[in-house]
Design an enzyme around this catalytic site. Structure first.
Site, PDB file in Angstrom:
ATOM      1  CB  SER A 117      -0.961  -0.044   1.194  1.00 17.35           C
ATOM      2  OG  SER A 117      -1.994   0.892   1.036  1.00 17.35           O
ATOM      3  CD  GLU A 209      -2.497  -2.709  -3.864  1.00 20.84           C
ATOM      4  OE1 GLU A 209      -3.682  -2.894  -3.538  1.00 20.84           O
ATOM      5  OE2 GLU A 209      -1.782  -1.851  -3.334  1.00 20.84           O
ATOM      6  CG  HIS A 277      -5.643  -2.587   0.018  1.00 21.71           C
ATOM      7  ND1 HIS A 277      -4.773  -2.304  -1.021  1.00 21.71           N
ATOM      8  CD2 HIS A 277      -5.252  -1.796   1.062  1.00 21.71           C
ATOM      9  CE1 HIS A 277      -3.920  -1.382  -0.619  1.00 21.71           C
ATOM     10  NE2 HIS A 277      -4.184  -1.062   0.627  1.00 21.71           N
TER      11      HIS A 277
END
Length: 316
Positions: A117, A209, A277
């Protein structure tokens, strides 16, 4: 430096307890209960875990001010006794540290840096200096992982070659391609374009992502990469999960937008990587060579990424 809470006193030299893992919070605040559960699991798996009370700092949307977060991260990267530096959480804030972060000692004595992330910013900065790192769950998520993902994570940390990654599809552009796997969170990557912290993407397999980005925002970010000339540098693209990215009330889906944008690039590309996630977040080493094959729907790694010894007394 904040008071040590793992171990309760100053850390001892590395010994028979196995590899040493240091927890850091370079981005957003983290819940103590999630971190403690994951530390307990990793200690039971044979790791010596170091952490200070500072990892639980909170200043608005950051885990303390920049000076605190930078000092903690720098200390962990420079510590010769530490084998693994693992971010407690993503969120936001890592890229604010990059201009003052020194990687000289890490270059001389590489170690594993793990997270995902917002930690994509750190992965990118390491990749720009030729270092390998680990795109994985953040430390707070270890205890919550699916058993298969956690087993694969521990195997990679122990120096094993990652098993072939099965991609669920669909195929966006058929073909085969080999190159260094780079990338991570799309939102963070686009913010690094034009900075010295984005690694060379020449011949790379780009992993993407994201979470919580509406389809039009994904379109905007992928178009940004296209306008910046990124597709012309790449060998292929691997699309992970884009969790919570659907438009309320319907309309184009995230995957439809991604497929339309990437099909223009003309590179081997496939979706369905269990990375991101959502429920699945398989660990993937960044900066190492792998082969994407859309016919077999696999991403196959050339060899191990990290030569760490397996921790002692780890469960079978």
């Amino acid at each position: 430096m904040s008071e040590w809470i793992h171990p309760p006193a100053a850390p001892a030299a590395k010994g028979p307890g196995g590899p040493v893992l240091r927890v850091v919070s370079p981005a957003g605040p983290v819940e103590r209960r999630r971190v403690e559960a994951s530390i307990s699991f990793l200690e039971a798996a044979g790791y010596r875990v170091l952490a200070t009370e500072g990892i639980y700092s909170a200043t608005d949307y950051l885990a303390g001010d920049d000076a605190r977060r930078l000092a903690e991260l720098q200390d962990a990267l420079d510590d010769p006794e530490v084998d693994v530096v693992w971010a407690a959480r993503g969120g936001y804030g890592t890229m604010r540290l990059l201009p003052e972060l020194s990687l000289e000692r890490l270059l001389a004595a590489p170690k594993i840096v793990a997270g995902f992330s917002d930690i994509t910013a750190l992965h990118a900065a390491l990749g720009a200096r030729g270092l390998v790192s680990l795109h994985s769950c953040v430390l707070a998520g270890v205890a919550e992982q699916q058993p298969e993902d956690r087993a694969a994570l521990l195997a990679i940390l122990a120096g094993e070659t990652p098993p072939p990654l099965a991609l669920e599809g669909p195929v966006i552009v058929p073909g085969q391609a080999a190159g260094r796997v780079l990338g991570g969170n799309l939102s963070v990557l686009t913010r690094l374009v034009g900075t010295p912290y984005l690694p060379s993407l020449s011949g790379a397999l780009l992993l993407l992502e994201d979470v919580g980005e509406r389809p039009y925002r994904l379109d905007r970010m992928l178009t940004h990469l296209e306008l910046a000339g990124v597709p012309g540098q790449l060998a292929g693209v691997i699309v992970g999960e884009h969790a919570g990215c659907e438009e309320p009330g319907g309309g184009l889906t995230a995957l439809e937008v991604i497929t339309e944008r990437l099909s223009r690039w003309g590179l081997p590309a496939m979706a369905g990587a269990p990375v991101g996630h959502g429920k699945w977040n398989r660990a993937i080493p960044l900066g190492v060579t792998a082969r994407l094959d859309t016919t077999t729907a696999t991403l196959t790694f050339a060899g191990p990424a990290f030569p760490l010894p397996a921790p002692q007394d780890a469960p079978a």
